[in-house]
Design a protein around this motif. Structure first.
Motif, PDB file in Angstrom:
ATOM      1  N   ALA A 121     -34.422  -0.583 -28.540  1.00 21.53           N
ATOM      2  CA  ALA A 121     -35.142   0.152 -29.577  1.00 21.53           C
ATOM      3  C   ALA A 121     -35.624  -0.765 -30.688  1.00 21.53           C
ATOM      4  O   ALA A 121     -36.689  -0.538 -31.277  1.00 21.53           O
ATOM      5  CB  ALA A 121     -34.250   1.250 -30.152  1.00 21.53           C
ATOM      6  N   SER A 122     -34.867  -1.834 -30.964  1.00 21.18           N
ATOM      7  CA  SER A 122     -35.277  -2.747 -32.030  1.00 21.18           C
ATOM      8  C   SER A 122     -36.530  -3.544 -31.643  1.00 21.18           C
ATOM      9  O   SER A 122     -37.240  -4.055 -32.506  1.00 21.18           O
ATOM     10  CB  SER A 122     -34.134  -3.706 -32.382  1.00 21.18           C
ATOM     11  N   ASN A 123     -36.817  -3.622 -30.343  1.00 19.19           N
ATOM     12  CA  ASN A 123     -37.992  -4.356 -29.864  1.00 19.19           C
ATOM     13  C   ASN A 123     -39.123  -3.450 -29.391  1.00 19.19           C
ATOM     14  O   ASN A 123     -40.231  -3.918 -29.153  1.00 19.19           O
ATOM     15  CB  ASN A 123     -37.599  -5.289 -28.713  1.00 19.19           C
ATOM     16  N   CYS A 124     -38.817  -2.160 -29.202  1.00 19.03           N
ATOM     17  CA  CYS A 124     -39.833  -1.219 -28.706  1.00 19.03           C
ATOM     18  C   CYS A 124     -39.632   0.113 -29.419  1.00 19.03           C
ATOM     19  O   CYS A 124     -38.677   0.842 -29.109  1.00 19.03           O
ATOM     20  CB  CYS A 124     -39.705  -1.046 -27.189  1.00 19.03           C
ATOM     21  N   ASN A 125     -40.511   0.430 -30.345  1.00 17.63           N
ATOM     22  CA  ASN A 125     -40.292   1.627 -31.162  1.00 17.63           C
ATOM     23  C   ASN A 125     -40.645   2.928 -30.439  1.00 17.63           C
ATOM     24  O   ASN A 125     -40.554   3.998 -31.024  1.00 17.63           O
ATOM     25  CB  ASN A 125     -41.054   1.535 -32.494  1.00 17.63           C
ATOM     26  N   LYS A 126     -41.034   2.824 -29.162  1.00 19.29           N
ATOM     27  CA  LYS A 126     -41.274   4.033 -28.360  1.00 19.29           C
ATOM     28  C   LYS A 126     -40.365   4.017 -27.127  1.00 19.29           C
ATOM     29  O   LYS A 126     -40.773   4.372 -26.034  1.00 19.29           O
ATOM     30  CB  LYS A 126     -42.738   4.113 -27.933  1.00 19.29           C
ATOM     31  N   SER A 127     -39.126   3.595 -27.329  1.00 20.85           N
ATOM     32  CA  SER A 127     -38.226   3.439 -26.178  1.00 20.85           C
ATOM     33  C   SER A 127     -37.586   4.765 -25.778  1.00 20.85           C
ATOM     34  O   SER A 127     -37.575   5.742 -26.535  1.00 20.85           O
ATOM     35  CB  SER A 127     -37.159   2.387 -26.480  1.00 20.85           C
ATOM     36  N   TYR A 128     -37.025   4.751 -24.558  1.00 15.34           N
ATOM     37  CA  TYR A 128     -36.435   5.947 -23.963  1.00 15.34           C
ATOM     38  C   TYR A 128     -35.019   5.661 -23.489  1.00 15.34           C
ATOM     39  O   TYR A 128     -34.674   4.532 -23.160  1.00 15.34           O
ATOM     40  CB  TYR A 128     -37.275   6.416 -22.761  1.00 15.34           C
ATOM     41  N   LEU A 129     -34.227   6.724 -23.431  1.00 16.71           N
ATOM     42  CA  LEU A 129     -32.870   6.673 -22.902  1.00 16.71           C
ATOM     43  C   LEU A 129     -32.804   7.687 -21.769  1.00 16.71           C
ATOM     44  O   LEU A 129     -33.181   8.852 -21.950  1.00 16.71           O
ATOM     45  CB  LEU A 129     -31.869   7.035 -24.014  1.00 16.71           C
ATOM     46  N   VAL A 130     -32.368   7.246 -20.592  1.00 16.91           N
ATOM     47  CA  VAL A 130     -32.358   8.097 -19.401  1.00 16.91           C
ATOM     48  C   VAL A 130     -30.941   8.195 -18.849  1.00 16.91           C
ATOM     49  O   VAL A 130     -30.291   7.171 -18.615  1.00 16.91           O
ATOM     50  CB  VAL A 130     -33.301   7.530 -18.305  1.00 16.91           C
ATOM     51  N   ILE A 131     -30.465   9.420 -18.663  1.00 13.64           N
ATOM     52  CA  ILE A 131     -29.178   9.649 -17.996  1.00 13.64           C
ATOM     53  C   ILE A 131     -29.489  10.094 -16.573  1.00 13.64           C
ATOM     54  O   ILE A 131     -30.276  11.018 -16.351  1.00 13.64           O
ATOM     55  CB  ILE A 131     -28.341  10.740 -18.695  1.00 13.64           C
ATOM     56  N   VAL A 132     -28.878   9.419 -15.609  1.00 16.22           N
ATOM     57  CA  VAL A 132     -29.120   9.715 -14.201  1.00 16.22           C
ATOM     58  C   VAL A 132     -27.929  10.468 -13.626  1.00 16.22           C
ATOM     59  O   VAL A 132     -26.791  10.023 -13.736  1.00 16.22           O
ATOM     60  CB  VAL A 132     -29.337   8.415 -13.391  1.00 16.22           C
ATOM     61  N   ASN A 133     -28.197  11.616 -13.007  1.00 15.55           N
ATOM     62  CA  ASN A 133     -27.173  12.363 -12.289  1.00 15.55           C
ATOM     63  C   ASN A 133     -27.286  11.971 -10.821  1.00 15.55           C
ATOM     64  O   ASN A 133     -28.213  12.353 -10.141  1.00 15.55           O
ATOM     65  CB  ASN A 133     -27.397  13.867 -12.462  1.00 15.55           C
ATOM     66  N   SER A 134     -26.321  11.194 -10.369  1.00 16.22           N
ATOM     67  CA  SER A 134     -26.453  10.600  -9.036  1.00 16.22           C
ATOM     68  C   SER A 134     -25.527  11.216  -7.998  1.00 16.22           C
ATOM     69  O   SER A 134     -25.213  10.586  -7.001  1.00 16.22           O
ATOM     70  CB  SER A 134     -26.155   9.106  -9.122  1.00 16.22           C
ATOM     71  N   THR A 135     -25.068  12.437  -8.231  1.00 18.51           N
ATOM     72  CA  THR A 135     -24.171  13.034  -7.242  1.00 18.51           C
ATOM     73  C   THR A 135     -24.882  13.158  -5.905  1.00 18.51           C
ATOM     74  O   THR A 135     -26.089  13.369  -5.847  1.00 18.51           O
ATOM     75  CB  THR A 135     -23.695  14.430  -7.703  1.00 18.51           C
ATOM     76  N   ASN A 136     -24.121  13.022  -4.838  1.00 17.70           N
ATOM     77  CA  ASN A 136     -24.707  13.064  -3.489  1.00 17.70           C
ATOM     78  C   ASN A 136     -25.516  14.329  -3.252  1.00 17.70           C
ATOM     79  O   ASN A 136     -26.578  14.295  -2.667  1.00 17.70           O
ATOM     80  CB  ASN A 136     -23.603  12.958  -2.434  1.00 17.70           C
ATOM     81  N   THR A 137     -24.982  15.454  -3.743  1.00 13.98           N
ATOM     82  CA  THR A 137     -25.703  16.704  -3.510  1.00 13.98           C
ATOM     83  C   THR A 137     -27.051  16.691  -4.202  1.00 13.98           C
ATOM     84  O   THR A 137     -28.036  17.147  -3.647  1.00 13.98           O
ATOM     85  CB  THR A 137     -24.913  17.899  -4.069  1.00 13.98           C
ATOM     86  N   THR A 138     -27.086  16.159  -5.391  1.00  8.32           N
ATOM     87  CA  THR A 138     -28.340  16.101  -6.135  1.00  8.32           C
ATOM     88  C   THR A 138     -29.363  15.251  -5.388  1.00  8.32           C
ATOM     89  O   THR A 138     -30.510  15.653  -5.218  1.00  8.32           O
ATOM     90  CB  THR A 138     -28.097  15.493  -7.537  1.00  8.32           C
ATOM     91  N   ILE A 139     -28.948  14.085  -4.933  1.00 13.13           N
ATOM     92  CA  ILE A 139     -29.868  13.179  -4.247  1.00 13.13           C
ATOM     93  C   ILE A 139     -30.372  13.802  -2.948  1.00 13.13           C
ATOM     94  O   ILE A 139     -31.568  13.831  -2.667  1.00 13.13           O
ATOM     95  CB  ILE A 139     -29.181  11.827  -3.938  1.00 13.13           C
ATOM     96  N   HIS A 140     -29.453  14.305  -2.116  1.00 14.44           N
ATOM     97  CA  HIS A 140     -29.849  14.801  -0.793  1.00 14.44           C
ATOM     98  C   HIS A 140     -30.647  16.096  -0.856  1.00 14.44           C
ATOM     99  O   HIS A 140     -31.382  16.411   0.067  1.00 14.44           O
ATOM    100  CB  HIS A 140     -28.624  14.948   0.111  1.00 14.44           C
TER     101      HIS A 140
END
Length: 200
Positions: free
Chosen positions: A107-126
């Motif tokens: 964020a200190s280098n990019c004032n339009k930055s993003y934070l992403v949380i990934v839900n990687s449970t097997n059921t979600t992916i498949h």
């Protein structure tokens, strides 16, 4: 509404990182086209897996960010996002718990930055679900994007991701922790990138 586009390469590598270390919290950074960083839009073209051992900011994270930034700038890209895959998605699926000093550094280098949380449970992916929660930096704080319009580079991205997981491509993925253990390992993941491109 925020328009957020992920290339197949960016999305698949986040999921593969999570699949390689399902018992760990893993993190990495997202690279965007510098020209795509508008007020309410961004296009992430790649993801760079960082750590699965210690996800907080350390001297090693500083080194990783410098190397990634150098690579990105040569390609006209910017480190514009931070992703994290919590080891306990039911407990840590909130931005306050997912916020780390690496996100602050980005964020200190990019004032339009993003934070992403990934839900990687097997059921979600498949099931082919889009497994992402996204916040954007606004006035110095990460705030959840309300009803983000998430899209992918191609319509085959989800199917390519499922195919890669089913074929255990994650075993070939190299994060920065792996590279620190053995510097001959390619943290840019050229092999995985080519596999993803082939499937897309």
């Amino acid at each position: 509404m925020t328009n957020i586009k992920f290339s197949g390469k960016a999305y698949c590598k986040m999921i593969l990182h999570a699949m390689k270390y399902p018992h760990c919290t893993v993190n990495g950074v997202l690279l965007a086209k510098t020209s795509s960083l508008g007020e309410k839009e961004v296009e992430f073209v790649d993801s760079m897996p960082l750590f699965h051992i210690c996800v907080n900011l350390t001297p090693m994270a500083e080194i990783a960010l410098m190397q990634i930034d150098e690579l990105a700038s040569k390609k006209g890209l910017t480190i514009a996002g931070y992703y994290i895959v919590p080891d306990n998605i039911s407990r840590d699926n909130v931005f306050e718990k997912s916020y780390h000093r690496i996100a602050e550094k980005i964020a200190s280098n990019c004032n339009k930055s993003y934070l992403v949380i990934v839900n990687s449970t097997n059921t979600t992916i498949h099931k082919g679900n889009v497994a992402l929660k996204i916040a954007q930096l606004v006035d110095g704080n990460y705030k959840p994007c309300e009803n983000p319009n998430i899209s992918f580079g191609t319509s085959d991205t989800i199917n390519a991701c499922i195919s890669l997981v089913e074929n255990a491509a994650f075993k070939k993925l190299v994060d920065f922790d792996n590279h620190l253990d053995n510097v001959s390992l390619d943290w840019t993941n050229d092999v995985i990138n080519k596999e993803i491109e082939y499937l897309l």
